[in-house]
Write a protein that holds these residues in place. Sequence first.
Motif, PDB file in Angstrom:
ATOM      1  N   LEU A 185      29.521 -40.920 -15.702  1.00  0.00           N
ATOM      2  CA  LEU A 185      30.063 -42.232 -15.364  1.00  0.00           C
ATOM      3  C   LEU A 185      31.032 -42.140 -14.188  1.00  0.00           C
ATOM      4  O   LEU A 185      31.010 -42.980 -13.278  1.00  0.00           O
ATOM      5  CB  LEU A 185      30.776 -42.840 -16.571  1.00  0.00           C
ATOM      6  N   GLY A 186      31.886 -41.114 -14.200  1.00  0.00           N
ATOM      7  CA  GLY A 186      32.891 -40.969 -13.152  1.00  0.00           C
ATOM      8  C   GLY A 186      32.294 -40.712 -11.789  1.00  0.00           C
ATOM      9  O   GLY A 186      32.749 -41.273 -10.780  1.00  0.00           O
ATOM     10  N   THR A 187      31.275 -39.875 -11.719  1.00  0.00           N
ATOM     11  CA  THR A 187      30.634 -39.567 -10.434  1.00  0.00           C
ATOM     12  C   THR A 187      30.034 -40.815  -9.800  1.00  0.00           C
ATOM     13  O   THR A 187      30.224 -41.091  -8.617  1.00  0.00           O
ATOM     14  CB  THR A 187      29.539 -38.502 -10.630  1.00  0.00           C
ATOM     15  N   VAL A 188      29.307 -41.578 -10.595  1.00  0.00           N
ATOM     16  CA  VAL A 188      28.688 -42.800 -10.080  1.00  0.00           C
ATOM     17  C   VAL A 188      29.756 -43.814  -9.677  1.00  0.00           C
ATOM     18  O   VAL A 188      29.631 -44.493  -8.657  1.00  0.00           O
ATOM     19  CB  VAL A 188      27.733 -43.415 -11.121  1.00  0.00           C
ATOM     20  N   ALA A 189      30.842 -43.906 -10.454  1.00  0.00           N
ATOM     21  CA  ALA A 189      31.918 -44.850 -10.141  1.00  0.00           C
ATOM     22  C   ALA A 189      32.565 -44.520  -8.792  1.00  0.00           C
ATOM     23  O   ALA A 189      32.840 -45.421  -7.983  1.00  0.00           O
ATOM     24  CB  ALA A 189      32.975 -44.832 -11.243  1.00  0.00           C
ATOM     25  N   ILE A 190      32.798 -43.238  -8.527  1.00  0.00           N
ATOM     26  CA  ILE A 190      33.419 -42.830  -7.263  1.00  0.00           C
ATOM     27  C   ILE A 190      32.493 -43.128  -6.083  1.00  0.00           C
ATOM     28  O   ILE A 190      32.912 -43.695  -5.066  1.00  0.00           O
ATOM     29  CB  ILE A 190      33.765 -41.325  -7.303  1.00  0.00           C
ATOM     30  N   VAL A 191      31.224 -42.761  -6.221  1.00  0.00           N
ATOM     31  CA  VAL A 191      30.257 -43.018  -5.152  1.00  0.00           C
ATOM     32  C   VAL A 191      30.115 -44.516  -4.904  1.00  0.00           C
ATOM     33  O   VAL A 191      30.068 -44.977  -3.755  1.00  0.00           O
ATOM     34  CB  VAL A 191      28.885 -42.404  -5.506  1.00  0.00           C
ATOM     35  N   ALA A 192      30.060 -45.297  -5.987  1.00  0.00           N
ATOM     36  CA  ALA A 192      29.918 -46.749  -5.860  1.00  0.00           C
ATOM     37  C   ALA A 192      31.130 -47.369  -5.175  1.00  0.00           C
ATOM     38  O   ALA A 192      30.991 -48.293  -4.364  1.00  0.00           O
ATOM     39  CB  ALA A 192      29.716 -47.378  -7.234  1.00  0.00           C
ATOM     40  N   ALA A 193      32.327 -46.876  -5.480  1.00  0.00           N
ATOM     41  CA  ALA A 193      33.547 -47.417  -4.865  1.00  0.00           C
ATOM     42  C   ALA A 193      33.551 -47.171  -3.369  1.00  0.00           C
ATOM     43  O   ALA A 193      33.882 -48.065  -2.568  1.00  0.00           O
ATOM     44  CB  ALA A 193      34.772 -46.783  -5.515  1.00  0.00           C
ATOM     45  N   VAL A 194      33.178 -45.968  -2.952  1.00  0.00           N
ATOM     46  CA  VAL A 194      33.139 -45.636  -1.522  1.00  0.00           C
ATOM     47  C   VAL A 194      32.043 -46.421  -0.821  1.00  0.00           C
ATOM     48  O   VAL A 194      32.249 -47.004   0.250  1.00  0.00           O
ATOM     49  CB  VAL A 194      32.915 -44.125  -1.328  1.00  0.00           C
TER      50      VAL A 194
ATOM     51  N   PHE B 266      25.209 -30.513 -21.799  1.00  0.00           N
ATOM     52  CA  PHE B 266      26.181 -31.219 -20.960  1.00  0.00           C
ATOM     53  C   PHE B 266      25.475 -31.914 -19.800  1.00  0.00           C
ATOM     54  O   PHE B 266      25.740 -33.083 -19.491  1.00  0.00           O
ATOM     55  CB  PHE B 266      27.219 -30.235 -20.423  1.00  0.00           C
ATOM     56  N   ILE B 267      24.540 -31.213 -19.154  1.00  0.00           N
ATOM     57  CA  ILE B 267      23.796 -31.789 -18.028  1.00  0.00           C
ATOM     58  C   ILE B 267      22.917 -32.945 -18.493  1.00  0.00           C
ATOM     59  O   ILE B 267      22.813 -33.977 -17.827  1.00  0.00           O
ATOM     60  CB  ILE B 267      22.941 -30.700 -17.347  1.00  0.00           C
ATOM     61  N   VAL B 268      22.285 -32.771 -19.659  1.00  0.00           N
ATOM     62  CA  VAL B 268      21.445 -33.844 -20.219  1.00  0.00           C
ATOM     63  C   VAL B 268      22.269 -35.099 -20.449  1.00  0.00           C
ATOM     64  O   VAL B 268      21.855 -36.218 -20.108  1.00  0.00           O
ATOM     65  CB  VAL B 268      20.793 -33.378 -21.542  1.00  0.00           C
ATOM     66  N   MET B 269      23.465 -34.937 -21.026  1.00  0.00           N
ATOM     67  CA  MET B 269      24.333 -36.080 -21.286  1.00  0.00           C
ATOM     68  C   MET B 269      24.836 -36.694 -19.991  1.00  0.00           C
ATOM     69  O   MET B 269      24.873 -37.921 -19.843  1.00  0.00           O
ATOM     70  CB  MET B 269      25.514 -35.630 -22.149  1.00  0.00           C
ATOM     71  N   ALA B 270      25.238 -35.858 -19.039  1.00  0.00           N
ATOM     72  CA  ALA B 270      25.735 -36.360 -17.753  1.00  0.00           C
ATOM     73  C   ALA B 270      24.651 -37.127 -17.020  1.00  0.00           C
ATOM     74  O   ALA B 270      24.911 -38.179 -16.416  1.00  0.00           O
ATOM     75  CB  ALA B 270      26.240 -35.202 -16.897  1.00  0.00           C
ATOM     76  N   LYS B 271      23.422 -36.627 -17.068  1.00  0.00           N
ATOM     77  CA  LYS B 271      22.306 -37.301 -16.408  1.00  0.00           C
ATOM     78  C   LYS B 271      22.032 -38.658 -17.050  1.00  0.00           C
ATOM     79  O   LYS B 271      21.832 -39.663 -16.343  1.00  0.00           O
ATOM     80  CB  LYS B 271      21.058 -36.428 -16.488  1.00  0.00           C
ATOM     81  N   SER B 272      22.031 -38.699 -18.382  1.00  0.00           N
ATOM     82  CA  SER B 272      21.800 -39.970 -19.086  1.00  0.00           C
ATOM     83  C   SER B 272      22.873 -40.989 -18.742  1.00  0.00           C
ATOM     84  O   SER B 272      22.576 -42.165 -18.485  1.00  0.00           O
ATOM     85  CB  SER B 272      21.769 -39.724 -20.598  1.00  0.00           C
ATOM     86  N   ALA B 273      24.134 -40.546 -18.742  1.00  0.00           N
ATOM     87  CA  ALA B 273      25.241 -41.447 -18.417  1.00  0.00           C
ATOM     88  C   ALA B 273      25.163 -41.924 -16.981  1.00  0.00           C
ATOM     89  O   ALA B 273      25.419 -43.097 -16.676  1.00  0.00           O
ATOM     90  CB  ALA B 273      26.574 -40.746 -18.669  1.00  0.00           C
ATOM     91  N   ALA B 274      24.804 -41.016 -16.058  1.00  0.00           N
ATOM     92  CA  ALA B 274      24.735 -41.374 -14.638  1.00  0.00           C
ATOM     93  C   ALA B 274      23.631 -42.393 -14.376  1.00  0.00           C
ATOM     94  O   ALA B 274      23.802 -43.316 -13.574  1.00  0.00           O
ATOM     95  CB  ALA B 274      24.514 -40.122 -13.805  1.00  0.00           C
ATOM     96  N   LEU B 275      22.492 -42.244 -15.053  1.00  0.00           N
ATOM     97  CA  LEU B 275      21.386 -43.181 -14.860  1.00  0.00           C
ATOM     98  C   LEU B 275      21.775 -44.592 -15.288  1.00  0.00           C
ATOM     99  O   LEU B 275      21.474 -45.580 -14.594  1.00  0.00           O
ATOM    100  CB  LEU B 275      20.155 -42.717 -15.636  1.00  0.00           C
ATOM    101  N   GLU B 276      22.438 -44.698 -16.432  1.00  0.00           N
ATOM    102  CA  GLU B 276      22.868 -46.014 -16.898  1.00  0.00           C
ATOM    103  C   GLU B 276      23.983 -46.568 -16.013  1.00  0.00           C
ATOM    104  O   GLU B 276      24.019 -47.765 -15.710  1.00  0.00           O
ATOM    105  CB  GLU B 276      23.351 -45.927 -18.352  1.00  0.00           C
ATOM    106  N   ALA B 277      24.893 -45.684 -15.576  1.00  0.00           N
ATOM    107  CA  ALA B 277      25.992 -46.120 -14.709  1.00  0.00           C
ATOM    108  C   ALA B 277      25.479 -46.608 -13.363  1.00  0.00           C
ATOM    109  O   ALA B 277      26.068 -47.504 -12.752  1.00  0.00           O
ATOM    110  CB  ALA B 277      26.981 -44.975 -14.502  1.00  0.00           C
ATOM    111  N   PHE B 278      24.368 -46.037 -12.898  1.00  0.00           N
ATOM    112  CA  PHE B 278      23.793 -46.465 -11.621  1.00  0.00           C
ATOM    113  C   PHE B 278      23.353 -47.929 -11.689  1.00  0.00           C
ATOM    114  O   PHE B 278      23.573 -48.699 -10.750  1.00  0.00           O
ATOM    115  CB  PHE B 278      22.602 -45.577 -11.255  1.00  0.00           C
ATOM    116  N   GLU B 279      22.720 -48.305 -12.805  1.00  0.00           N
ATOM    117  CA  GLU B 279      22.317 -49.705 -12.972  1.00  0.00           C
ATOM    118  C   GLU B 279      23.540 -50.622 -12.948  1.00  0.00           C
ATOM    119  O   GLU B 279      23.521 -51.694 -12.336  1.00  0.00           O
ATOM    120  CB  GLU B 279      21.540 -49.886 -14.277  1.00  0.00           C
ATOM    121  N   VAL B 280      24.595 -50.200 -13.647  1.00  0.00           N
ATOM    122  CA  VAL B 280      25.825 -50.993 -13.660  1.00  0.00           C
ATOM    123  C   VAL B 280      26.394 -51.111 -12.250  1.00  0.00           C
ATOM    124  O   VAL B 280      26.820 -52.195 -11.822  1.00  0.00           O
ATOM    125  CB  VAL B 280      26.881 -50.352 -14.589  1.00  0.00           C
TER     126      VAL B 280
END
Length: 250
Positions: free
Chosen positions: A46-55, A124-138
Amino acid sequence: MSMNWGVAIAVGSGASLDFLETAAIAYAVARSGYLREAIWGSVVGLGTVAIVAAVFGKGLQAIPLYGLQIVIGAILLWFGSGWVKKGIRRQVDGKRAGWLADDPLTAEGIDLEVQTQRFSRLNFIVMAKSAALEAFEVAVIVITVGLASQAWTEALGATLVALLGSATLVLLLHRYLRHLPDVLIKLGTGILLCTLGTFWLGEGLGLEWWLGDGAIVAIATLYSLLVTLTIVLLRRTNNSLNSQNDQSLT
């Protein structure tokens, strides 16, 4: 300054579904014995996508509004129509989202590594990937709706409420998630995104809506009627085919 409820509802409902799916998967991963992987995977994704989205979102604000409205309108129409199609299929077939199943990991096609070490990097990577995919839609919803409406307070506020509410709901009331009308929420959100996309695309192309901002209500009503009619016709078609199949078997 009055609050833009259309933006808040569209962003909040869309973000809620994506965050609920992330939280449900994280909860299932944690119950499987990987609590730290579930927590840190969710935070990193979630955090990675949030930072990229903000920039990325900040840079887009330099583009002229009319040009943005055309691009954003097209994106929201594409994005919303996908949600509507999926919602219609689930409504007709009587199916629900995989994360509401008894075993959400299996339903979502997620395989966890058998624990062989203290901290499973693969899980950890599986969870991060799942969270990032959903965060991307948001992120897509928040950036596009926020840029077109300039109602950033409503868009970001609704996203924060959706994040906190989803986490709380899964942690405290996970047993009651089955009662959540996820299909109707997805359909309604898809219709709202299509409505806003149509409105802003028209404005970007120089169209002067006869009812002004009130055209949003008219467009949403029209799309809702079309979706309802489509569901009714598809159900009748399915029932007719099932009846014919039953007669042929007898």
